[in-house]
Design a protein around this motif. Structure first.
Motif, PDB file in Angstrom:
ATOM      1  N   HIS A 138       0.837  -1.208   0.000  1.00 52.53           N
ATOM      2  CA  HIS A 138       0.000   0.000   0.000  1.00 52.53           C
ATOM      3  C   HIS A 138       0.875   1.264   0.000  1.00 52.53           C
ATOM      4  O   HIS A 138       0.630   2.208  -0.764  1.00 52.53           O
ATOM      5  N   GLN A 162      -6.622  -5.481   2.407  1.00 56.97           N
ATOM      6  CA  GLN A 162      -7.334  -4.208   2.329  1.00 56.97           C
ATOM      7  C   GLN A 162      -6.987  -3.319   3.517  1.00 56.97           C
ATOM      8  O   GLN A 162      -6.852  -3.797   4.644  1.00 56.97           O
ATOM      9  N   ASN A 167      -9.533  -0.596   0.700  1.00 55.09           N
ATOM     10  CA  ASN A 167      -8.814  -0.501  -0.567  1.00 55.09           C
ATOM     11  C   ASN A 167      -7.649  -1.475  -0.627  1.00 55.09           C
ATOM     12  O   ASN A 167      -6.826  -1.537   0.292  1.00 55.09           O
ATOM     13  N   HIS A 171      -6.799  -0.777  -5.860  1.00 57.30           N
ATOM     14  CA  HIS A 171      -7.773   0.302  -5.688  1.00 57.30           C
ATOM     15  C   HIS A 171      -7.068   1.659  -5.620  1.00 57.30           C
ATOM     16  O   HIS A 171      -7.497   2.634  -6.258  1.00 57.30           O
ATOM     17  N   LEU A 172      -5.986   1.718  -4.854  1.00 56.26           N
ATOM     18  CA  LEU A 172      -5.252   2.978  -4.715  1.00 56.26           C
ATOM     19  C   LEU A 172      -4.669   3.415  -6.052  1.00 56.26           C
ATOM     20  O   LEU A 172      -4.707   4.601  -6.407  1.00 56.26           O
ATOM     21  N   GLN A 175      -7.434   4.799  -8.142  1.00 61.34           N
ATOM     22  CA  GLN A 175      -7.949   6.066  -7.623  1.00 61.34           C
ATOM     23  C   GLN A 175      -7.010   7.219  -7.949  1.00 61.34           C
ATOM     24  O   GLN A 175      -7.462   8.321  -8.270  1.00 61.34           O
ATOM     25  N   ASN A 214     -14.280  -2.209  -2.268  1.00 62.52           N
ATOM     26  CA  ASN A 214     -13.806  -1.557  -1.049  1.00 62.52           C
ATOM     27  C   ASN A 214     -15.005  -1.266  -0.150  1.00 62.52           C
ATOM     28  O   ASN A 214     -16.128  -1.663  -0.445  1.00 62.52           O
ATOM     29  N   CYS A 220     -12.234  -1.728  -8.704  1.00 65.13           N
ATOM     30  CA  CYS A 220     -11.195  -0.915  -9.332  1.00 65.13           C
ATOM     31  C   CYS A 220     -11.710  -0.242 -10.605  1.00 65.13           C
ATOM     32  O   CYS A 220     -11.378   0.916 -10.885  1.00 65.13           O
ATOM     33  N   LEU A 223     -13.687   2.848  -9.749  1.00 67.79           N
ATOM     34  CA  LEU A 223     -12.817   3.966  -9.374  1.00 67.79           C
ATOM     35  C   LEU A 223     -12.159   4.589 -10.601  1.00 67.79           C
ATOM     36  O   LEU A 223     -12.049   5.812 -10.700  1.00 67.79           O
TER      37      LEU A 223
END
Length: 347
Positions: A138, A162, A167, A171-172, A175, A214, A220, A223
């Protein structure tokens, strides 16, 4: 400790409570939690003076901790006789915020030291989550360090863990539009990487799960659409993301989201990717309901060309045509007539 993409380099300003020199023997005394979930220390030798150890413990988030460790530690065997002094063990270190030494190396972008740790640590250490449930993976995403992302993936770091917002690292990346990090996270293992790392060193768990939601109910792909990232949408669809997956709060698909944003380019791309033009939300509204309700004639026309049903009712028994009937430009919003070509309305 909390990180953001816009201020990831400000982490050096965080401070730990002052520790007594007697607590420096293990690096886990006093205010530092006595947690060592990754098992035995791999044995990176680190010899330093008592004053240096005390300083490291007193300012764990300052750059001095990493600088002193980098200059006084080696990853190989030492020929020097053992010195009976207080030592700082980076493998046993855990901050009050639950960060390991590897977390700190990534936060401060000390890439060489982070890669050295990654090469020697166990999976349990690689997957350790701090108090915000952030893994080293992350943090590597937050700080845009694609090389570290790739090495963590090759070493088998779990891509599905997560954080406190639900997330995953992917996902990050979606985003914050981290295309290079997404490539490092998702591309197959190359033959050169396989030969370099050996058959047991790389991740065999396959690509990240593209359908995981999330805590806001978003995948994903959702996002990537919400942040209007055409390249990321293209990459996710090419990687096998399901275009008709619904977000969990109201049942919108990626196409619904693109219509709400007024992004006709994304609407066209999703339709080409097989998006269901009449997919209903939980309340029965289709993308055409949303386009007509927003008086978006361009997107309404594109949906009608793709075969959207003008007479499909939602749970309130309203069709897109009903919604357009109260508008002065009903024919513009619902461009249909009796002429159809191969089952599609001629606009």
């Amino acid at each position: 400790m909390s990180l953001s993409v816009d201020s990831s380099k400000e982490c050096a300003g965080f401070k730990l409570p002052e520790e007594q020199s007697s607590q420096c023997d293990s690096g886990l005394g006093g205010g530092l939690e006595q947690r060592e979930p990754w098992g035995q220390s791999p044995g990176l030798p680190c010899s330093s003076g008592e004053d240096r150890c005390e300083s490291a413990c007193d300012s764990a988030y300052g750059s001095g901790l990493l600088e002193s460790f980098s200059s006084h530690c080696s990853l190989g065997a030492s020929n020097k006789a053992p010195v009976h002094e207080a030592t700082f063990d980076p493998w046993a270190y855990l901050s009050e915020e639950g960060d390991t030494f590897l977390h700190l190396c990534i936060i401060h972008e000390v890439e060489a030291l982070a890669l050295a740790f990654i090469a020697h640590c166990t999976l349990e250490y690689l997957n350790w989550q701090n108090d915000l449930l952030q893994t080293p993976l992350h943090l590597a995403m937050y700080t845009r360090q694609a090389n570290i992302v790739r090495q963590l993936v090759l070493k088998g770091a779990d891509t599905e863990l997560q954080d406190r917002n639900g997330n995953t690292p992917l996902h990050l990346a979606c985003q914050y539009s981290l295309e290079e990090c997404v490539q490092a996270l998702t591309k197959p293992v190359a033959a050169e990487e396989r030969a370099l790392l050996g058959c047991e060193a790389f991740n065999e768990s396959g690509p990240p799960n593209l359908e995981r939601h999330n805590w806001q109910g978003l995948t994903c792909l959702h996002l990537a659409v919400l942040y209007r990232n055409d390249a990321m949408v293209e990459h996710l669809l090419a990687s096998g993301a399901r275009v008709n997956t619904q977000e969990a709060t109201s049942g919108r698909t990626a196409l619904h989201l693109a219509v709400e944003l007024g992004e006709i380019g994304l609407v066209s791309r999703l339709l080409r990717g097989g998006s269901d033009v009449d997919a209903p939300m939980y309340n029965g509204c289709t993308p055409l309901h949303l386009a007509v309700g927003r008086l978006d004639a361009g997107i309404a026309a594109a949906l009608c060309q793709a075969g959207a049903d003008l007479l499909l009712p939602n749970l309130e028994e309203e069709t897109p045509l009903d919604l357009a009937s109260s508008s002065w430009n009903v024919l513009e919003l619902c461009p249909f007539d009796d002429v159809r070509l191969r089952g599609l309305p001629v606009v």
